[in-house]
Design an enzyme around this catalytic site. Structure first.
Site, mmCIF file in Angstrom:
data_model
loop_
_atom_site.group_PDB
_atom_site.id
_atom_site.type_symbol
_atom_site.label_atom_id
_atom_site.label_comp_id
_atom_site.label_asym_id
_atom_site.label_seq_id
_atom_site.Cartn_x
_atom_site.Cartn_y
_atom_site.Cartn_z
ATOM 1 N N ASN A 35 -1.611 4.628 18.859
ATOM 2 C CA ASN A 35 -2.021 3.316 18.360
ATOM 3 C C ASN A 35 -2.297 2.342 19.507
ATOM 4 O O ASN A 35 -3.190 1.513 19.413
ATOM 5 C CB ASN A 35 -0.951 2.730 17.435
ATOM 6 N N SER A 51 0.818 -1.217 0.000
ATOM 7 C CA SER A 51 0.000 0.000 0.000
ATOM 8 C C SER A 51 0.855 1.272 0.000
ATOM 9 O O SER A 51 0.797 2.069 -0.938
ATOM 10 C CB SER A 51 -0.902 0.008 1.234
ATOM 11 N N LYS A 75 3.062 8.366 18.032
ATOM 12 C CA LYS A 75 2.164 7.561 17.182
ATOM 13 C C LYS A 75 1.940 6.202 17.820
ATOM 14 O O LYS A 75 0.825 5.667 17.816
ATOM 15 C CB LYS A 75 2.792 7.432 15.787
ATOM 16 N N ARG A 126 6.831 -12.971 -8.318
ATOM 17 C CA ARG A 126 6.149 -11.682 -8.161
ATOM 18 C C ARG A 126 6.497 -10.752 -9.332
ATOM 19 O O ARG A 126 5.663 -9.997 -9.815
ATOM 20 C CB ARG A 126 6.547 -11.000 -6.840
HETATM 21 P P1 NAD Z 1 1.496 -3.796 2.864
HETATM 22 O O1 NAD Z 1 1.335 -5.153 3.475
HETATM 23 O O2 NAD Z 1 0.385 -3.254 2.058
HETATM 24 O O3 NAD Z 1 2.811 -3.762 1.955
HETATM 25 C C1 NAD Z 1 4.002 -4.354 2.335
HETATM 26 C C2 NAD Z 1 4.603 -4.966 1.091
HETATM 27 O O4 NAD Z 1 5.925 -5.396 1.386
HETATM 28 C C3 NAD Z 1 3.842 -6.208 0.599
HETATM 29 O O5 NAD Z 1 3.582 -6.055 -0.774
HETATM 30 C C4 NAD Z 1 4.819 -7.344 0.841
HETATM 31 O O6 NAD Z 1 4.703 -8.392 -0.091
HETATM 32 C C5 NAD Z 1 6.135 -6.595 0.675
HETATM 33 N N1 NAD Z 1 7.292 -7.305 1.243
HETATM 34 C C6 NAD Z 1 7.449 -7.816 2.495
HETATM 35 N N2 NAD Z 1 8.650 -8.399 2.603
HETATM 36 C C7 NAD Z 1 9.259 -8.257 1.412
HETATM 37 C C8 NAD Z 1 10.533 -8.665 0.892
HETATM 38 N N3 NAD Z 1 11.390 -9.348 1.655
HETATM 39 N N4 NAD Z 1 10.832 -8.358 -0.382
HETATM 40 C C9 NAD Z 1 9.958 -7.676 -1.166
HETATM 41 N N5 NAD Z 1 8.744 -7.262 -0.733
HETATM 42 C C10 NAD Z 1 8.417 -7.555 0.537
HETATM 43 O O7 NAD Z 1 1.856 -2.823 4.077
HETATM 44 P P2 NAD Z 1 1.605 -1.257 4.191
HETATM 45 O O8 NAD Z 1 0.172 -1.017 4.575
HETATM 46 O O9 NAD Z 1 2.125 -0.568 2.981
HETATM 47 O O10 NAD Z 1 2.458 -0.895 5.468
HETATM 48 C C11 NAD Z 1 3.866 -0.740 5.446
HETATM 49 C C12 NAD Z 1 4.253 -0.059 6.764
HETATM 50 O O11 NAD Z 1 3.709 1.259 6.749
HETATM 51 C C13 NAD Z 1 3.646 -0.747 8.000
HETATM 52 O O12 NAD Z 1 4.530 -0.700 9.075
HETATM 53 C C14 NAD Z 1 2.412 0.082 8.287
HETATM 54 O O13 NAD Z 1 1.999 0.055 9.643
HETATM 55 C C15 NAD Z 1 2.897 1.475 7.892
HETATM 56 N N6 NAD Z 1 1.803 2.386 7.535
HETATM 57 C C16 NAD Z 1 0.880 2.029 6.619
HETATM 58 C C17 NAD Z 1 -0.141 2.921 6.294
HETATM 59 C C18 NAD Z 1 -1.198 2.581 5.272
HETATM 60 O O14 NAD Z 1 -2.157 3.348 5.130
HETATM 61 N N7 NAD Z 1 -1.118 1.488 4.553
HETATM 62 C C19 NAD Z 1 -0.184 4.184 6.916
HETATM 63 C C20 NAD Z 1 0.811 4.521 7.844
HETATM 64 C C21 NAD Z 1 1.804 3.614 8.146
HETATM 65 O O1 KPL Z 2 -3.046 5.156 13.026
HETATM 66 C C1 KPL Z 2 -4.136 4.712 13.280
HETATM 67 C C2 KPL Z 2 -4.368 3.290 12.938
HETATM 68 O O2 KPL Z 2 -5.524 2.887 12.735
HETATM 69 O O3 KPL Z 2 -3.366 2.555 12.853
HETATM 70 C C3 KPL Z 2 -5.155 5.556 13.983
HETATM 71 C C4 KPL Z 2 -6.204 6.034 13.016
HETATM 72 C C5 KPL Z 2 -4.463 6.793 14.563
HETATM 73 C C6 KPL Z 2 -5.805 4.847 15.118
HETATM 74 O O4 KPL Z 2 -4.874 4.505 16.103
#
Ligand code: NAD
Ligand code: KPL
Length: 303
Positions: A186, A10, A182, A35
Protein backbone atom coordinates in the site's frame (compact mmCIF):
# COMPACT_ATOMS: atom_id res chain seq x y z
CA UNK A 1 -22.38 -18.00 19.34
CA UNK A 2 -23.43 -14.64 17.97
CA UNK A 3 -21.20 -12.67 15.61
CA UNK A 4 -21.44 -9.06 16.72
CA UNK A 5 -20.40 -6.85 13.81
CA UNK A 6 -19.41 -3.31 14.76
CA UNK A 7 -19.17 -1.12 11.68
CA UNK A 8 -21.86 -1.81 9.11
CA UNK A 9 -19.82 -0.28 6.28
CA UNK A 10 -18.37 -2.03 3.24
CA UNK A 11 -16.39 -4.90 4.71
CA UNK A 12 -18.48 -5.26 7.89
CA UNK A 13 -21.67 -5.59 5.86
CA UNK A 14 -20.04 -8.05 3.49
CA UNK A 15 -19.02 -10.27 6.41
CA UNK A 16 -22.35 -9.86 8.20
CA UNK A 17 -24.39 -10.83 5.15
CA UNK A 18 -22.34 -13.93 4.35
CA UNK A 19 -22.43 -15.15 7.97
CA UNK A 20 -26.17 -14.45 8.21
CA UNK A 21 -27.10 -16.24 4.99
CA UNK A 22 -25.06 -19.24 6.15
CA UNK A 23 -27.55 -19.48 9.03
CA UNK A 24 -25.20 -18.15 11.72
CA UNK A 25 -26.46 -15.73 14.40
CA UNK A 26 -25.36 -12.16 13.58
CA UNK A 27 -26.01 -8.89 15.36
CA UNK A 28 -25.07 -5.53 13.82
CA UNK A 29 -23.93 -2.82 16.21
CA UNK A 30 -24.73 0.63 14.88
CA UNK A 31 -23.27 3.94 15.97
CA UNK A 32 -26.33 5.42 17.69
CA UNK A 33 -30.13 5.49 17.92
CA UNK A 34 -30.36 7.63 14.78
CA UNK A 35 -28.44 5.08 12.68
CA UNK A 36 -30.53 2.30 14.19
CA UNK A 37 -33.73 4.13 13.23
CA UNK A 38 -32.41 4.61 9.68
CA UNK A 39 -31.56 0.89 9.49
CA UNK A 40 -34.99 -0.12 10.79
CA UNK A 41 -36.50 2.05 8.08
CA UNK A 42 -34.34 0.36 5.42
CA UNK A 43 -35.35 -2.99 6.96
CA UNK A 44 -32.28 -4.91 5.85
CA UNK A 45 -28.73 -4.84 4.55
CA UNK A 46 -28.58 -5.10 0.78
CA UNK A 47 -25.78 -6.99 -0.94
CA UNK A 48 -25.13 -6.52 -4.63
CA UNK A 49 -23.24 -9.50 -5.97
CA UNK A 50 -22.81 -10.47 -9.63
CA UNK A 51 -25.22 -7.62 -10.48
CA UNK A 52 -27.97 -9.18 -8.38
CA UNK A 53 -29.20 -7.53 -5.23
CA UNK A 54 -30.55 -9.37 -2.22
CA UNK A 55 -31.82 -8.12 1.11
CA UNK A 56 -30.82 -9.56 4.48
CA UNK A 57 -32.84 -8.52 7.57
CA UNK A 58 -30.00 -8.89 10.07
CA UNK A 59 -30.91 -7.82 13.61
CA UNK A 60 -29.27 -4.61 14.79
CA UNK A 61 -28.73 -2.71 18.02
CA UNK A 62 -26.62 0.14 19.36
CA UNK A 63 -23.50 -0.20 21.50
CA UNK A 64 -25.56 0.94 24.50
CA UNK A 65 -27.38 -2.43 24.72
CA UNK A 66 -26.25 -4.39 27.80
CA UNK A 67 -25.95 -7.97 26.44
CA UNK A 68 -22.46 -9.49 26.80
CA UNK A 69 -20.37 -10.01 23.70
CA UNK A 70 -18.25 -13.09 23.19
CA UNK A 71 -17.29 -12.60 19.55
CA UNK A 72 -16.86 -9.26 17.86
CA UNK A 73 -15.89 -8.29 14.36
CA UNK A 74 -14.47 -4.76 14.46
CA UNK A 75 -14.98 -3.53 10.92
CA UNK A 76 -14.43 0.20 11.04
CA UNK A 77 -11.57 2.25 9.60
CA UNK A 78 -8.24 2.22 11.43
CA UNK A 79 -8.72 5.78 12.73
CA UNK A 80 -12.10 4.84 14.30
CA UNK A 81 -11.01 1.55 15.88
CA UNK A 82 -10.18 2.81 19.37
CA UNK A 83 -13.37 4.79 19.79
CA UNK A 84 -15.42 1.93 18.38
CA UNK A 85 -14.01 -0.76 20.69
CA UNK A 86 -14.26 1.60 23.67
CA UNK A 87 -18.00 1.86 23.01
CA UNK A 88 -18.46 -1.88 23.66
CA UNK A 89 -15.47 -2.59 25.94
CA UNK A 90 -17.58 -3.20 29.05
CA UNK A 91 -19.75 -5.68 27.13
CA UNK A 92 -16.80 -7.86 26.10
CA UNK A 93 -16.58 -10.79 28.49
CA UNK A 94 -13.23 -12.23 29.68
CA UNK A 95 -11.87 -14.43 26.90
CA UNK A 96 -14.03 -12.77 24.24
CA UNK A 97 -12.53 -12.76 20.77
CA UNK A 98 -12.27 -9.63 18.69
CA UNK A 99 -11.42 -9.87 14.99
CA UNK A 100 -9.76 -6.63 13.90
CA UNK A 101 -10.24 -6.02 10.18
CA UNK A 102 -8.31 -2.74 9.94
CA UNK A 103 -5.77 -2.11 7.22
CA UNK A 104 -2.26 -0.88 8.04
CA UNK A 105 -0.64 -1.21 11.43
CA UNK A 106 -1.00 0.44 14.81
CA UNK A 107 -4.75 0.60 15.25
CA UNK A 108 -5.08 -3.11 16.05
CA UNK A 109 -2.65 -2.88 18.97
CA UNK A 110 -4.21 0.35 20.25
CA UNK A 111 -7.74 -1.07 20.05
CA UNK A 112 -6.77 -4.37 21.71
CA UNK A 113 -5.22 -2.46 24.62
CA UNK A 114 -8.62 -0.94 25.37
CA UNK A 115 -10.18 -4.36 25.95
CA UNK A 116 -7.42 -6.35 27.68
CA UNK A 117 -9.89 -9.00 28.85
CA UNK A 118 -10.48 -9.98 25.20
CA UNK A 119 -8.25 -11.73 22.71
CA UNK A 120 -7.41 -9.65 19.64
CA UNK A 121 -7.23 -11.52 16.35
CA UNK A 122 -5.63 -9.48 13.59
CA UNK A 123 -6.88 -9.76 10.02
CA UNK A 124 -5.46 -8.73 6.66
CA UNK A 125 -7.88 -8.80 3.77
CA UNK A 126 -7.66 -8.37 0.02
CA UNK A 127 -11.42 -8.59 -0.51
CA UNK A 128 -13.06 -5.66 -2.28
CA UNK A 129 -16.35 -4.04 -1.31
CA UNK A 130 -17.87 -0.58 -1.48
CA UNK A 131 -21.09 1.10 -0.45
CA UNK A 132 -23.40 2.38 -3.17
CA UNK A 133 -26.03 3.64 -0.74
CA UNK A 134 -27.05 3.56 2.89
CA UNK A 135 -26.91 -0.03 4.18
CA UNK A 136 -26.04 -1.24 0.68
CA UNK A 137 -22.78 -2.97 -0.20
CA UNK A 138 -21.37 -4.10 -3.53
CA UNK A 139 -19.08 -7.15 -3.49
CA UNK A 140 -16.50 -5.79 -5.93
CA UNK A 141 -13.69 -8.31 -5.81
CA UNK A 142 -13.03 -11.79 -4.51
CA UNK A 143 -10.06 -11.85 -2.20
CA UNK A 144 -8.53 -13.60 0.72
CA UNK A 145 -8.34 -12.89 4.45
CA UNK A 146 -5.49 -13.89 6.71
CA UNK A 147 -6.38 -14.11 10.39
CA UNK A 148 -4.06 -14.72 13.28
CA UNK A 149 -2.49 -14.11 16.63
CA UNK A 150 1.26 -13.59 16.36
CA UNK A 151 3.11 -16.74 17.39
CA UNK A 152 -0.06 -18.77 17.99
CA UNK A 153 -0.42 -21.74 15.66
CA UNK A 154 -3.71 -23.04 17.09
CA UNK A 155 -6.48 -21.76 14.87
CA UNK A 156 -9.83 -21.38 16.64
CA UNK A 157 -12.55 -23.92 15.85
CA UNK A 158 -14.95 -21.22 14.68
CA UNK A 159 -12.91 -20.72 11.52
CA UNK A 160 -15.20 -23.46 10.25
CA UNK A 161 -18.01 -20.91 10.37
CA UNK A 162 -16.11 -18.71 7.93
CA UNK A 163 -15.76 -21.74 5.67
CA UNK A 164 -19.50 -22.32 5.99
CA UNK A 165 -20.10 -18.65 5.09
CA UNK A 166 -17.85 -18.85 2.01
CA UNK A 167 -15.31 -16.35 3.36
CA UNK A 168 -11.94 -17.35 1.86
CA UNK A 169 -9.46 -17.32 4.71
CA UNK A 170 -6.54 -19.00 6.46
CA UNK A 171 -4.91 -18.81 9.86
CA UNK A 172 -1.41 -17.38 10.14
CA UNK A 173 0.83 -17.38 13.18
CA UNK A 174 2.88 -14.76 11.34
CA UNK A 175 0.04 -12.32 10.95
CA UNK A 176 2.29 -9.32 11.58
CA UNK A 177 4.31 -10.31 8.53
CA UNK A 178 1.10 -10.41 6.45
CA UNK A 179 0.09 -6.98 7.74
CA UNK A 180 3.57 -5.56 7.11
CA UNK A 181 3.62 -6.96 3.57
CA UNK A 182 0.21 -5.40 2.78
CA UNK A 183 1.35 -2.13 4.39
CA UNK A 184 4.46 -2.14 2.18
CA UNK A 185 2.38 -2.78 -0.96
CA UNK A 186 0.00 0.00 0.00
CA UNK A 187 2.90 2.40 0.74
CA UNK A 188 4.55 1.68 -2.62
CA UNK A 189 1.35 2.12 -4.63
CA UNK A 190 -1.38 4.15 -2.97
CA UNK A 191 0.34 7.49 -2.20
CA UNK A 192 1.84 7.67 -5.70
CA UNK A 193 -1.55 7.13 -7.33
CA UNK A 194 -2.86 10.08 -5.30
CA UNK A 195 0.09 12.35 -6.11
CA UNK A 196 0.19 11.43 -9.82
CA UNK A 197 -3.62 11.43 -10.01
CA UNK A 198 -3.64 8.07 -11.77
CA UNK A 199 -4.81 4.46 -11.81
CA UNK A 200 -2.57 1.76 -10.34
CA UNK A 201 -1.41 0.63 -13.80
CA UNK A 202 -0.29 4.14 -14.76
CA UNK A 203 2.51 3.85 -12.18
CA UNK A 204 4.38 1.88 -14.86
CA UNK A 205 5.34 5.35 -16.14
CA UNK A 206 7.35 5.99 -12.94
CA UNK A 207 9.35 2.75 -12.48
CA UNK A 208 12.28 4.38 -10.68
CA UNK A 209 10.07 6.09 -8.14
CA UNK A 210 8.30 2.80 -7.35
CA UNK A 211 11.54 0.78 -7.20
CA UNK A 212 13.30 3.32 -4.97
CA UNK A 213 10.38 3.17 -2.51
CA UNK A 214 10.50 -0.64 -2.61
CA UNK A 215 14.25 -0.52 -1.78
CA UNK A 216 13.52 1.47 1.38
CA UNK A 217 10.50 -0.63 2.29
CA UNK A 218 12.59 -3.81 2.03
CA UNK A 219 15.18 -2.25 4.36
CA UNK A 220 12.42 -1.23 6.77
CA UNK A 221 10.80 -4.69 6.80
CA UNK A 222 14.17 -6.31 7.42
CA UNK A 223 14.87 -3.81 10.21
CA UNK A 224 11.53 -4.70 11.81
CA UNK A 225 12.40 -8.43 11.85
CA UNK A 226 10.03 -9.07 8.97
CA UNK A 227 12.58 -10.49 6.54
CA UNK A 228 10.10 -12.90 4.94
CA UNK A 229 7.65 -10.05 4.34
CA UNK A 230 10.48 -8.27 2.51
CA UNK A 231 11.20 -11.18 0.17
CA UNK A 232 10.32 -10.48 -3.45
CA UNK A 233 8.61 -7.20 -2.57
CA UNK A 234 9.61 -5.41 -5.78
CA UNK A 235 8.19 -8.20 -7.97
CA UNK A 236 5.02 -8.38 -5.88
CA UNK A 237 4.44 -4.63 -6.15
CA UNK A 238 4.78 -4.82 -9.94
CA UNK A 239 2.54 -7.89 -10.02
CA UNK A 240 -0.18 -6.01 -8.06
CA UNK A 241 0.22 -2.93 -10.26
CA UNK A 242 -0.32 -5.16 -13.29
CA UNK A 243 -3.19 -7.16 -11.80
CA UNK A 244 -5.04 -4.02 -10.65
CA UNK A 245 -3.93 -1.80 -13.53
CA UNK A 246 -7.41 -0.45 -14.30
CA UNK A 247 -8.28 0.25 -10.64
CA UNK A 248 -7.91 3.32 -8.53
CA UNK A 249 -6.24 2.57 -5.19
CA UNK A 250 -8.32 2.79 -2.01
CA UNK A 251 -6.42 5.92 -0.95
CA UNK A 252 -7.04 7.52 -4.34
CA UNK A 253 -10.76 6.79 -3.91
CA UNK A 254 -10.82 8.21 -0.38
CA UNK A 255 -9.22 11.47 -1.57
CA UNK A 256 -11.49 11.65 -4.63
CA UNK A 257 -14.54 11.33 -2.34
CA UNK A 258 -13.02 13.88 0.02
CA UNK A 259 -12.84 11.28 2.79
CA UNK A 260 -10.25 10.84 5.48
CA UNK A 261 -7.46 8.42 4.48
CA UNK A 262 -5.67 5.81 6.59
CA UNK A 263 -2.29 7.51 5.90
CA UNK A 264 -1.31 7.47 9.57
CA UNK A 265 -1.57 3.67 9.72
CA UNK A 266 0.31 3.14 6.44
CA UNK A 267 2.99 5.65 5.44
CA UNK A 268 2.87 7.35 8.86
CA UNK A 269 3.45 4.03 10.64
CA UNK A 270 6.25 3.14 8.20
CA UNK A 271 8.05 6.47 8.71
CA UNK A 272 7.69 6.36 12.50
CA UNK A 273 9.05 2.78 12.57
CA UNK A 274 12.02 3.79 10.39
CA UNK A 275 12.74 6.72 12.74
CA UNK A 276 12.60 4.45 15.81
CA UNK A 277 15.09 2.10 14.16
CA UNK A 278 17.23 5.07 13.02
CA UNK A 279 16.99 3.91 9.42
CA UNK A 280 17.64 6.37 6.61
CA UNK A 281 14.57 6.40 4.38
CA UNK A 282 14.63 9.73 2.48
CA UNK A 283 12.19 8.62 -0.23
CA UNK A 284 9.54 7.39 2.18
CA UNK A 285 9.89 10.60 4.22
CA UNK A 286 9.65 12.79 1.13
CA UNK A 287 6.60 10.85 -0.05
CA UNK A 288 4.97 11.25 3.37
CA UNK A 289 5.63 15.01 3.28
CA UNK A 290 4.26 15.39 -0.26
CA UNK A 291 1.17 13.37 0.61
CA UNK A 292 0.52 15.35 3.79
CA UNK A 293 0.81 18.65 1.86
CA UNK A 294 -1.52 17.29 -0.81
CA UNK A 295 -4.12 16.30 1.80
CA UNK A 296 -3.78 19.60 3.71
CA UNK A 297 -4.33 21.57 0.50
CA UNK A 298 -7.59 19.66 0.06
CA UNK A 299 -8.71 20.20 3.63
CA UNK A 300 -8.26 16.52 4.55
CA UNK A 301 -6.73 15.29 7.84
CA UNK A 302 -3.10 14.15 7.77
CA UNK A 303 -3.52 11.65 10.59
P1 NAD B 1 -16.34 1.79 5.72
O1 NAD B 1 -16.08 3.24 5.96
O2 NAD B 1 -17.10 1.39 4.52
O3 NAD B 1 -17.10 1.16 6.99
C1 NAD B 1 -16.76 1.47 8.29
C2 NAD B 1 -18.06 1.57 9.07
O4 NAD B 1 -17.75 1.67 10.45
C3 NAD B 1 -18.89 2.81 8.71
O5 NAD B 1 -20.21 2.40 8.44
C4 NAD B 1 -18.83 3.65 9.97
O6 NAD B 1 -19.98 4.43 10.19
C5 NAD B 1 -18.70 2.55 11.02
N1 NAD B 1 -18.21 3.03 12.32
C6 NAD B 1 -17.10 3.77 12.60
N2 NAD B 1 -17.02 4.00 13.91
C7 NAD B 1 -18.09 3.40 14.48
C8 NAD B 1 -18.58 3.30 15.82
N3 NAD B 1 -17.92 3.88 16.83
N4 NAD B 1 -19.71 2.61 16.04
C9 NAD B 1 -20.39 2.03 15.02
N5 NAD B 1 -19.99 2.09 13.73
C10 NAD B 1 -18.85 2.77 13.48
O7 NAD B 1 -14.91 1.08 5.76
P2 NAD B 1 -14.46 -0.27 5.06
O8 NAD B 1 -14.16 0.00 3.61
O9 NAD B 1 -15.43 -1.36 5.38
O10 NAD B 1 -13.07 -0.53 5.75
C11 NAD B 1 -12.92 -1.07 7.05
C12 NAD B 1 -11.46 -1.49 7.20
O11 NAD B 1 -11.21 -2.56 6.29
C13 NAD B 1 -10.47 -0.37 6.79
O12 NAD B 1 -9.34 -0.40 7.61
C14 NAD B 1 -10.11 -0.73 5.37
O13 NAD B 1 -8.84 -0.25 4.96
C15 NAD B 1 -10.13 -2.25 5.43
N6 NAD B 1 -10.36 -2.88 4.13
C16 NAD B 1 -11.41 -2.52 3.36
C17 NAD B 1 -11.61 -3.14 2.13
C18 NAD B 1 -12.78 -2.78 1.24
O14 NAD B 1 -12.82 -3.26 0.10
N7 NAD B 1 -13.72 -1.97 1.65
C19 NAD B 1 -10.72 -4.15 1.71
C20 NAD B 1 -9.66 -4.51 2.55
C21 NAD B 1 -9.49 -3.87 3.76
O1 KPL C 1 -4.83 -2.74 -1.42
C1 KPL C 1 -4.79 -1.96 -2.34
C2 KPL C 1 -5.47 -0.66 -2.14
O2 KPL C 1 -5.86 -0.02 -3.12
O3 KPL C 1 -5.63 -0.28 -0.96
C3 KPL C 1 -4.00 -2.29 -3.57
C4 KPL C 1 -4.92 -2.68 -4.70
C5 KPL C 1 -3.09 -3.48 -3.28
C6 KPL C 1 -3.12 -1.17 -4.01
O4 KPL C 1 -2.17 -0.87 -3.03
Amino acid sequence: MTWHVLGAGSLGSLWAVRLFRAGLPVQLILRDAQRLAAYCQAGALTLVENQQERHYPIPAQTAAEPQPIQRLLLACKAYDAEQAIASVATRLIPGAQVVLLQNGLGSQQAASALAPQAQGIFASSTEGAFRDGDFRVVFAGQGFTWLGIEGDSSAPQWLGELEQAGIAHAWSEQILGKLWRKLALNCAINPLTVLHDCRNGDLRAWPEEVNDLCDELVMLLQGCNQASAAEGLHDDVWRVIGATAANYSSMYQDVARHQRTEIDYLLGYACRSAATLQLTTPRLLALYERLRSHLTERGLPVT
